[in-house]
Write a protein that holds these residues in place. Structure first.
Motif, PDB file in Angstrom:
ATOM      1  N   SER A 233      18.037 -45.777 -21.370  1.00  0.00           N
ATOM      2  CA  SER A 233      18.286 -45.810 -22.808  1.00  0.00           C
ATOM      3  C   SER A 233      19.118 -44.588 -23.200  1.00  0.00           C
ATOM      4  CB  SER A 233      16.967 -45.816 -23.587  1.00  0.00           C
ATOM      5  OG  SER A 233      16.210 -46.969 -23.261  1.00  0.00           O
ATOM      6  N   SER A 234      20.167 -44.806 -23.940  1.00  0.00           N
ATOM      7  CA  SER A 234      21.128 -43.757 -24.275  1.00  0.00           C
ATOM      8  C   SER A 234      20.490 -42.595 -25.030  1.00  0.00           C
ATOM      9  CB  SER A 234      22.248 -44.354 -25.119  1.00  0.00           C
ATOM     10  OG  SER A 234      23.164 -43.367 -25.517  1.00  0.00           O
ATOM     11  N   GLY A 235      20.731 -41.381 -24.524  1.00  0.00           N
ATOM     12  CA  GLY A 235      20.311 -40.175 -25.223  1.00  0.00           C
ATOM     13  C   GLY A 235      18.854 -39.800 -25.086  1.00  0.00           C
ATOM     14  N   VAL A 236      18.082 -40.542 -24.303  1.00  0.00           N
ATOM     15  CA  VAL A 236      16.651 -40.273 -24.182  1.00  0.00           C
ATOM     16  C   VAL A 236      16.402 -39.091 -23.243  1.00  0.00           C
ATOM     17  CG1 VAL A 236      14.423 -41.166 -23.409  1.00  0.00           C
ATOM     18  CG2 VAL A 236      15.986 -42.645 -24.681  1.00  0.00           C
TER      19      VAL A 236
ATOM     20  N   LEU B 139       6.585 -37.256 -22.055  1.00  0.00           N
ATOM     21  CA  LEU B 139       6.928 -37.349 -23.477  1.00  0.00           C
ATOM     22  C   LEU B 139       8.427 -37.633 -23.544  1.00  0.00           C
ATOM     23  CD1 LEU B 139       6.188 -36.725 -26.554  1.00  0.00           C
ATOM     24  CD2 LEU B 139       7.160 -34.475 -26.086  1.00  0.00           C
ATOM     25  N   SER B 140       8.810 -38.735 -24.196  1.00  0.00           N
ATOM     26  CA  SER B 140      10.220 -39.121 -24.295  1.00  0.00           C
ATOM     27  C   SER B 140      10.655 -39.155 -25.752  1.00  0.00           C
ATOM     28  CB  SER B 140      10.445 -40.489 -23.640  1.00  0.00           C
ATOM     29  OG  SER B 140      10.116 -40.459 -22.272  1.00  0.00           O
ATOM     30  N   TYR B 141      11.938 -38.829 -25.982  1.00  0.00           N
ATOM     31  CA  TYR B 141      12.467 -38.782 -27.345  1.00  0.00           C
ATOM     32  C   TYR B 141      13.991 -38.813 -27.295  1.00  0.00           C
ATOM     33  CZ  TYR B 141      13.069 -33.896 -25.970  1.00  0.00           C
ATOM     34  OH  TYR B 141      13.418 -32.752 -25.299  1.00  0.00           O
ATOM     35  N   VAL B 142      14.603 -39.135 -28.436  1.00  0.00           N
ATOM     36  CA  VAL B 142      16.058 -39.067 -28.584  1.00  0.00           C
ATOM     37  C   VAL B 142      16.346 -37.850 -29.452  1.00  0.00           C
ATOM     38  CG1 VAL B 142      18.149 -40.243 -29.362  1.00  0.00           C
ATOM     39  CG2 VAL B 142      16.252 -41.581 -28.417  1.00  0.00           C
ATOM     40  N   GLU B 143      16.815 -36.782 -28.828  1.00  0.00           N
ATOM     41  CA  GLU B 143      16.916 -35.484 -29.510  1.00  0.00           C
ATOM     42  C   GLU B 143      17.769 -35.530 -30.776  1.00  0.00           C
ATOM     43  OE1 GLU B 143      17.154 -30.898 -28.096  1.00  0.00           O
ATOM     44  OE2 GLU B 143      18.582 -32.287 -27.151  1.00  0.00           O
ATOM     45  N   ASN B 144      18.893 -36.246 -30.727  1.00  0.00           N
ATOM     46  CA  ASN B 144      19.804 -36.289 -31.876  1.00  0.00           C
ATOM     47  C   ASN B 144      19.198 -36.995 -33.086  1.00  0.00           C
ATOM     48  OD1 ASN B 144      21.758 -34.935 -30.441  1.00  0.00           O
ATOM     49  ND2 ASN B 144      22.835 -36.793 -29.799  1.00  0.00           N
ATOM     50  N   ASN B 145      18.120 -37.752 -32.872  1.00  0.00           N
ATOM     51  CA  ASN B 145      17.521 -38.514 -33.967  1.00  0.00           C
ATOM     52  C   ASN B 145      16.183 -37.944 -34.431  1.00  0.00           C
ATOM     53  OD1 ASN B 145      19.645 -40.405 -34.003  1.00  0.00           O
ATOM     54  ND2 ASN B 145      18.718 -41.511 -32.307  1.00  0.00           N
TER      55      ASN B 145
END
Length: 287
Positions: free
Chosen positions: A162-165, A268-274
């Motif tokens: 997944s992009s950016g994760v 723990l996963s996240y999309v930093e830019n969001n």
């Protein structure tokens, strides 16, 4: 030139909520509008797009068409980005106004998350948290669609795709077998032969690892009960219905334990830019 007539945010919002709810009545309630208006919005959007977006199956449930799935995927992301923009603006003025959403496997919530939220709320008492328990596949999808700020789940390559994760390894969850001594006696791996097992559902990584463990030791697996709830597994084991595979952190005194070399990594996963400002602040709890 862009056809701005099709860029009707009311229609897009209705379509997204209908696509998420898969029920016109539920969507109407969430949108605070009449069901007839919901249907009218969908029909108008279909006319603007020149294609059918929604069908009803044999059980009268809503299903997205192939074109509907493509449009929903993009619209839901855009819709959620609007909320991220709004949250960021408000929280830049007042970090305490934050709203943080977290997807997590139910069996690890008490172990990793509760203390973090308690500590964070001591500093930012008005921050609102929302946690949801869903299968891993659904959690990946919601993170990629920006519906969730964070996902705490078993380590998986699905998140990398997944992009950016980005992901942070939190801990290794270790597993063991528990059983009633009144019904079973296990002192060696060979004693596992022909026993009935209480196992997590087949999609769970620990189930797959355990299947490999049995195969490597040439043990035929007999399934007694399959469940996604470890508290249920323990109760079934207490009643002598089989030998249960459970996390070591959930061991209870009433059951005997047979140790096995089996563990999985929780991340723990996240999309930093969001991430909104409050979500970025909460992320510090894990670093």
């Amino acid at each position: 030139m862009l056809n701005t007539q099709s860029m009707n945010l009311d229609l897009i919002r209705t379509f997204v909520i209908v696509g998420q709810s898969r029920d016109y009545n539920d969507a109407a309630s969430k949108l605070n509008m009449d069901r007839s208006n919901v249907s009218r919005h969908i029909k108008t959007l279909e006319e603007l797009m020149g294609t059918k977006l929604i069908n009803k199956n044999a059980k009268n449930y809503i299903e997205l068409t192939e074109d509907g799935k493509v449009l929903f995927d993009g619209y839901e992301k855009a819709y959620n980005l609007l909320f991220i923009t709004e949250k960021t603006y408000l929280q830049n003025k007042d970090l305490n106004s934050g709203k943080i959403s977290i997807g997590i496997s139910s069996d690890i919530e008490s172990k990793i998350l509760i203390d973090k939220i308690v500590d964070f709320k001591k500093k930012y008492a008005d921050t609102a948290f929302k946690t949801i328990n869903l299968p891993s596949k659904s959690l990946v999808e919601k993170l990629s669609h920006y519906t969730l700020d964070f996902v705490i789940d078993e380590k998986s390559d699905s998140y990398k795709k997944s992009s950016g994760v980005k992901s942070i390894d939190l801990f290794d969850e270790e597993y063991c077998l528990v059983y009633s001594k009144n019904n079973f006696a296990i002192s060696d791996i060979s004693d596992l032969k022909d026993l009935s097992f209480i196992l997590p559902v087949s999609t769970k990584q620990e189930r797959k690892l355990f299947e490999e463990y049995l195969s490597d030791n040439q043990i035929t697996r007999r399934l007694s009960i399959e469940t996604s709830n470890y508290f249920s597994s323990i109760e079934y084991a207490k009643n002598g219905l089989g030998v249960a595979l459970v996390p070591k952190s959930m061991i209870v005194d009433e059951l005997e334990v047979f140790d096995i070399d089996l563990k999985k990594t929780i991340t723990l996963s996240y999309v930093e830019n969001n991430l909104s400002p409050s979500s970025k602040e909460f992320l510090k709890e894990f670093k």
